[in-house]
Write a protein that holds these residues in place. Structure first.
Motif, PDB file in Angstrom:
ATOM      1  N   SER A  10      -6.896   3.144  -3.938  1.00 24.23           N
ATOM      2  CA  SER A  10      -6.720   3.452  -2.687  1.00 24.23           C
ATOM      3  C   SER A  10      -7.763   4.524  -2.229  1.00 24.23           C
ATOM      4  N   PHE A  11      -8.076   5.490  -3.142  1.00 27.82           N
ATOM      5  CA  PHE A  11      -9.024   6.482  -2.822  1.00 27.82           C
ATOM      6  C   PHE A  11     -10.340   5.999  -2.862  1.00 27.82           C
ATOM      7  N   LEU A  12     -10.673   4.949  -3.647  1.00 28.76           N
ATOM      8  CA  LEU A  12     -12.096   4.452  -3.711  1.00 28.76           C
ATOM      9  C   LEU A  12     -12.261   3.830  -2.400  1.00 28.76           C
ATOM     10  N   ALA A  13     -11.319   2.878  -1.868  1.00 26.49           N
ATOM     11  CA  ALA A  13     -11.610   2.327  -0.775  1.00 26.49           C
ATOM     12  C   ALA A  13     -11.441   3.353   0.479  1.00 26.49           C
ATOM     13  N   ALA A  14     -10.898   4.571   0.637  1.00 27.47           N
ATOM     14  CA  ALA A  14     -10.962   5.287   1.468  1.00 27.47           C
ATOM     15  C   ALA A  14     -12.441   6.252   1.496  1.00 27.47           C
ATOM     16  N   ALA A  15     -12.810   6.435   0.313  1.00 28.08           N
ATOM     17  CA  ALA A  15     -14.261   7.045   0.033  1.00 28.08           C
ATOM     18  C   ALA A  15     -15.271   6.197   0.516  1.00 28.08           C
ATOM     19  N   ILE A  16     -15.263   4.744   0.126  1.00 27.51           N
ATOM     20  CA  ILE A  16     -16.230   3.948   0.845  1.00 27.51           C
ATOM     21  C   ILE A  16     -16.227   3.762   2.154  1.00 27.51           C
ATOM     22  N   LEU A  17     -15.048   3.484   2.800  1.00 24.05           N
ATOM     23  CA  LEU A  17     -14.921   3.771   4.188  1.00 24.05           C
ATOM     24  C   LEU A  17     -15.466   4.905   4.874  1.00 24.05           C
ATOM     25  N   TYR A  18     -15.235   6.058   4.287  1.00 24.94           N
ATOM     26  CA  TYR A  18     -15.631   7.275   4.909  1.00 24.94           C
ATOM     27  C   TYR A  18     -17.233   7.321   4.894  1.00 24.94           C
ATOM     28  N   TRP A  19     -17.689   6.671   3.612  1.00 24.73           N
ATOM     29  CA  TRP A  19     -19.113   6.909   3.529  1.00 24.73           C
ATOM     30  C   TRP A  19     -20.088   5.833   4.458  1.00 24.73           C
ATOM     31  N   LEU A  20     -19.357   4.766   5.044  1.00 21.29           N
ATOM     32  CA  LEU A  20     -20.008   3.703   5.536  1.00 21.29           C
ATOM     33  C   LEU A  20     -19.603   3.964   7.058  1.00 21.29           C
ATOM     34  N   ALA A  21     -18.655   4.420   7.392  1.00 21.70           N
ATOM     35  CA  ALA A  21     -18.405   4.308   8.921  1.00 21.70           C
ATOM     36  C   ALA A  21     -18.739   5.517   9.564  1.00 21.70           C
ATOM     37  N   ILE A  22     -18.679   5.356  11.031  1.00 23.18           N
ATOM     38  CA  ILE A  22     -19.144   6.572  11.986  1.00 23.18           C
ATOM     39  C   ILE A  22     -17.874   6.876  12.782  1.00 23.18           C
ATOM     40  N   GLY A  23     -17.847   7.685  13.471  1.00 17.28           N
ATOM     41  CA  GLY A  23     -16.753   8.048  14.383  1.00 17.28           C
ATOM     42  C   GLY A  23     -15.520   8.267  13.909  1.00 17.28           C
ATOM     43  N   ASP A  24     -14.315   7.622  14.814  1.00 15.02           N
ATOM     44  CA  ASP A  24     -13.122   8.155  14.401  1.00 15.02           C
ATOM     45  C   ASP A  24     -12.772   7.480  13.024  1.00 15.02           C
ATOM     46  N   VAL A  25     -13.468   6.401  12.722  1.00 13.77           N
ATOM     47  CA  VAL A  25     -13.033   5.664  11.712  1.00 13.77           C
ATOM     48  C   VAL A  25     -13.045   6.444  10.305  1.00 13.77           C
ATOM     49  N   LYS A  26     -14.136   7.564  10.094  1.00 17.35           N
ATOM     50  CA  LYS A  26     -14.294   8.549   9.311  1.00 17.35           C
ATOM     51  C   LYS A  26     -13.017   9.449   9.153  1.00 17.35           C
ATOM     52  N   GLY A  27     -12.324   9.772  10.191  1.00 23.12           N
ATOM     53  CA  GLY A  27     -11.230  10.532  10.240  1.00 23.12           C
ATOM     54  C   GLY A  27     -10.209   9.847   9.529  1.00 23.12           C
ATOM     55  N   PHE A  28      -9.688   8.751   9.726  1.00 26.17           N
ATOM     56  CA  PHE A  28      -8.980   7.658   9.013  1.00 26.17           C
ATOM     57  C   PHE A  28      -9.266   7.520   7.837  1.00 26.17           C
ATOM     58  N   ALA A  29     -10.485   7.411   7.278  1.00 25.11           N
ATOM     59  CA  ALA A  29     -10.672   7.555   5.750  1.00 25.11           C
ATOM     60  C   ALA A  29     -10.502   8.830   5.263  1.00 25.11           C
ATOM     61  N   PHE A  30     -10.730   9.914   5.752  1.00 27.61           N
ATOM     62  CA  PHE A  30     -10.706  11.148   5.065  1.00 27.61           C
ATOM     63  C   PHE A  30      -9.054  11.661   4.956  1.00 27.61           C
ATOM     64  N   THR A  31      -8.290  11.343   6.008  1.00 27.45           N
ATOM     65  CA  THR A  31      -6.898  11.470   5.923  1.00 27.45           C
ATOM     66  C   THR A  31      -6.195  10.804   4.783  1.00 27.45           C
ATOM     67  N   LEU A  32      -6.711   9.451   4.938  1.00 26.63           N
ATOM     68  CA  LEU A  32      -6.262   8.451   3.780  1.00 26.63           C
ATOM     69  C   LEU A  32      -6.420   9.071   2.397  1.00 26.63           C
ATOM     70  N   GLY A  33      -7.757   9.514   2.238  1.00 28.57           N
ATOM     71  CA  GLY A  33      -8.106   9.940   0.917  1.00 28.57           C
ATOM     72  C   GLY A  33      -7.301  11.059   0.556  1.00 28.57           C
ATOM     73  N   LEU A  34      -7.292  12.118   1.307  1.00 27.72           N
ATOM     74  CA  LEU A  34      -6.644  13.388   1.196  1.00 27.72           C
ATOM     75  C   LEU A  34      -5.244  13.041   0.760  1.00 27.72           C
ATOM     76  N   SER A  35      -4.417  12.363   1.336  1.00 30.85           N
ATOM     77  CA  SER A  35      -3.176  12.103   1.023  1.00 30.85           C
ATOM     78  C   SER A  35      -2.932  11.325  -0.128  1.00 30.85           C
ATOM     79  N   THR A  36      -3.869  10.667  -0.448  1.00 30.20           N
ATOM     80  CA  THR A  36      -3.889   9.903  -1.893  1.00 30.20           C
ATOM     81  C   THR A  36      -3.768  10.944  -2.870  1.00 30.20           C
ATOM     82  N   VAL A  37      -4.690  12.018  -2.664  1.00 34.49           N
ATOM     83  CA  VAL A  37      -4.946  13.127  -3.776  1.00 34.49           C
ATOM     84  C   VAL A  37      -3.660  13.858  -3.842  1.00 34.49           C
ATOM     85  N   LEU A  38      -3.251  14.186  -2.699  1.00 33.80           N
ATOM     86  CA  LEU A  38      -1.974  14.899  -2.523  1.00 33.80           C
ATOM     87  C   LEU A  38      -0.742  14.310  -3.285  1.00 33.80           C
TER      88      LEU A  38
END
Length: 566
Positions: free
Chosen positions: A472-500
């Motif tokens: 899940s974290f790897l998918a969020a990180a790749i999405l954050y790296w490749l995306a722009i705009g609001d999608v980056k916010g989705f990927a960031f919170t998904l990765g943050l929640s996975t770690v927490l």
């Protein structure tokens, strides 16, 4: 028992320390105690600009950063409060302006490159004119009276240098093609636009100029190299020009400001170059007195004054300016010198009212999702479900503190897409508990007591939890790296929640289960449902004849079966 309780206390102590430190930073080191909201939740405009180069490659990082700084200066120059200008990826710049007035944000990215080019031919009407006077440009850089051109060859005091570039009207402007078409030796090249294709010749540009109409469908803002001849329109599209190769790049402008002449009180624009630009400008103006020079911004001519003499210092642009026109031209000269050309990739404007509605809708959606998870957990797992609920609430406490601190330190803002990421993460977090609890049931079905089943179930479930969260974290990180705009916010919170999620499961859920397993009543069907699992296992086990039970009471079915084997 005291020795076994010690690790649980350590886990709980570590988690309490983490939460105490985070909330201590929130309440004692800053004023903001709530997460920063994105513009889609509080209202505002977000514009994403993508750098455009002729070869299609990503621009140089230093050019992208310079463009960001210049756009940020434009924002500050317009007096827009709390605006943000950041780079995103290797070719994007994101402008965020809060509030309901987003028109300024859209205009900030419209200008990309400022260049000074000699006027070879023009100005002349871009379309058939009904009268001769219609050829006269009426912007702030040209006189409004077509019959009387402005004469700026007057000497001024020390505050206003006598060397001035003055706009003339369309009826009297003229230029010598041989002089104006030849740039000085100090012309600046643009490495970002250098390609192998040959430069556009004067004949090619003249053919384009002959058919140029300057209407909406006939744009002239294509990427042009400094050494190209170009056909360009005025800002309002009323007249057109044939321009020679670049004399000076806008990046060589040191400053530009609007002011008034002390003797006449007329509005003028004062222009300064850096040392290299000043030398180039002095050489060119000395060799081309009486010729016109065009200031082009994104391929459009914003002003085309006449050179009145050699200019060795500050340049004064005079004309029929009012205050607004002089300030507009000064801002275009000061902030228009971007090293790259940009196109608007995305633009989104959200009113304050709609932002509040979207925030409320997002919170309601999150509350419904959490409530459904809580109901399912209580119905299916009973007391174990209560452990899940407490863990999720504790995770929310840690997430909230993380959002506040990230907003302070890195400017992270919670968007509607970010809320969606948190809602999705609820399922991922709940899945970790499901894996653990189902593994625990399997251990009890195999005949172990709850107390012995908890550590064995944890060892086996831990690998699955780590693997699932890693994916899940790897998918969020790749999405954050490749995306722009609001999608980056989705990927960031998904990765943050996975770690927490891992923090809460390792430091709270597992230690809490180890503590609860010591209480015999916790394993009964009345509280946790695990007793029902144990009874199901017992009823499913094969019955043993009474004469073969060779062990005492309390040894359990497994021992009786073992003794009955030959």
């Amino acid at each position: 028992m005291a020795n076994r309780a010690l690790p649980a206390r350590r886990y709980f102590g570590a988690l309490v320390l983490i939460i105490a430190v985070m909330y201590g930073l929130i309440f004692f080191t800053g004023t903001d105690r709530t997460p920063q909201l994105g513009l889609d939740l509080r209202g505002g405009t977000t514009v994403t600009l993508t750098a455009r180069t002729p070869d299609g490659q990503a621009p140089a990082p230093e050019d992208l950063e310079l463009a960001r700084q210049i756009i940020e200066q434009r924002v500050n120059g317009l007096g827009v409060a709390e605006a943000e200008v950041v780079t995103e990826g290797d070719a994007n710049i994101v402008i965020s302006v809060p509030g309901d007035d987003g028109d300024q944000a859209r205009e900030l990215g419209q200008t990309a490159q400022l260049r000074f080019r000699p006027v070879v031919t023009g100005p002349e009407p871009a379309a058939p004119a009904e009268a001769t006077d219609s050829a006269t440009p009426t912007d702030g850089a040209t006189p409004t009276d077509s019959a009387t051109p402005t004469d700026a060859a007057t000497t001024t005091d020390a505050a206003t240098p006598t060397d001035a570039a003055t706009p003339t009207d369309a009826a009297t402007e003229s230029a010598t093609a041989t002089d104006a078409a030849t740039p000085s030796d100090g012309a600046v090249s643009d490495p970002a636009l250098d390609t192998d294709r040959p430069a556009v010749t004067q004949e090619e540009a003249a053919a384009r100029y002959a058919t140029l109409t300057c209407d909406a469908a006939d744009t002239t803002t294509e990427v042009a190299r400094p050494d190209d001849f170009v056909a360009a329109c005025s800002e309002d599209g009323s007249v057109k020009y044939l321009l020679g190769p670049t004399i000076i790049e806008g990046t060589q402008i040191a400053d530009a400001s609007a002011g008034t002449q002390q003797t006449t009180g007329e509005w003028v624009v004062l222009l300064d170059f850096d040392s290299e630009g000043r030398t180039t400008w002095a050489e060119y103006t000395a060799a081309n007195v009486g010729s016109n020079v065009a200031f082009t911004l994104d391929g459009r001519v914003v002003s085309a004054p006449t050179i009145q003499g050699a200019i060795n210092g500050q340049t004064t642009i005079t004309g029929s300016f009012d205050q607004a026109g002089a300030e507009e031209l000064a801002n275009q000269l000061r902030y228009g010198a971007l090293p790259l050309t940009f196109e608007q990739a995305t633009a989104q404007s959200i009113s304050t009212e709609l932002g509040a509605e979207q925030l409320r809708a997002g919170l309601i959606a999150g509350a419904i999702g959490i409530a459904l998870v809580f109901v399912y957990a209580l119905l299916y797992y009973r007391l174990l479900g209560l452990v899940m609920i407490v863990s999720l609430l504790l995770s929310a406490v840690v997430v909230y503190a993380s959002l506040v601190l990230l907003g302070r330190e890195i400017g992270f803002t919670l968007s509607l897409a970010g809320i969606a990421g948190f809602i999705v993460s609820i399922g991922i977090t709940a899945d970790s508990f499901v894996v653990y609890f189902e593994r625990l049931k399997d251990e009890i079905r195999e005949g172990r007591t709850l107390r012995s089943a908890v550590p064995r179930a944890w060892v086996r479930a831990r690998r699955t939890i780590l693997s699932a969260d890693a994916v899940s974290f790897l998918a969020a990180a790749i999405l954050y790296w490749l995306a722009i705009g609001d999608v980056k916010g989705f990927a960031f919170t998904l990765g943050l929640s996975t770690v927490l999620d891992l923090v809460v499961v390792f430091l709270f859920t597992h230690p809490l289960m180890a503590v609860l397993a010591r209480f015999r009543s916790f394993g009964t069907s009345r509280f946790s449902g695990l007793g029902r699992v144990d009874r199901t296992r017992r009823s499913a086990a094969p019955s043993v004849p009474a004469d073969r039970e060779l062990v005492g009471a309390g040894s359990g079915t497994r021992a009786s079966q073992d003794r009955s084997q030959p």
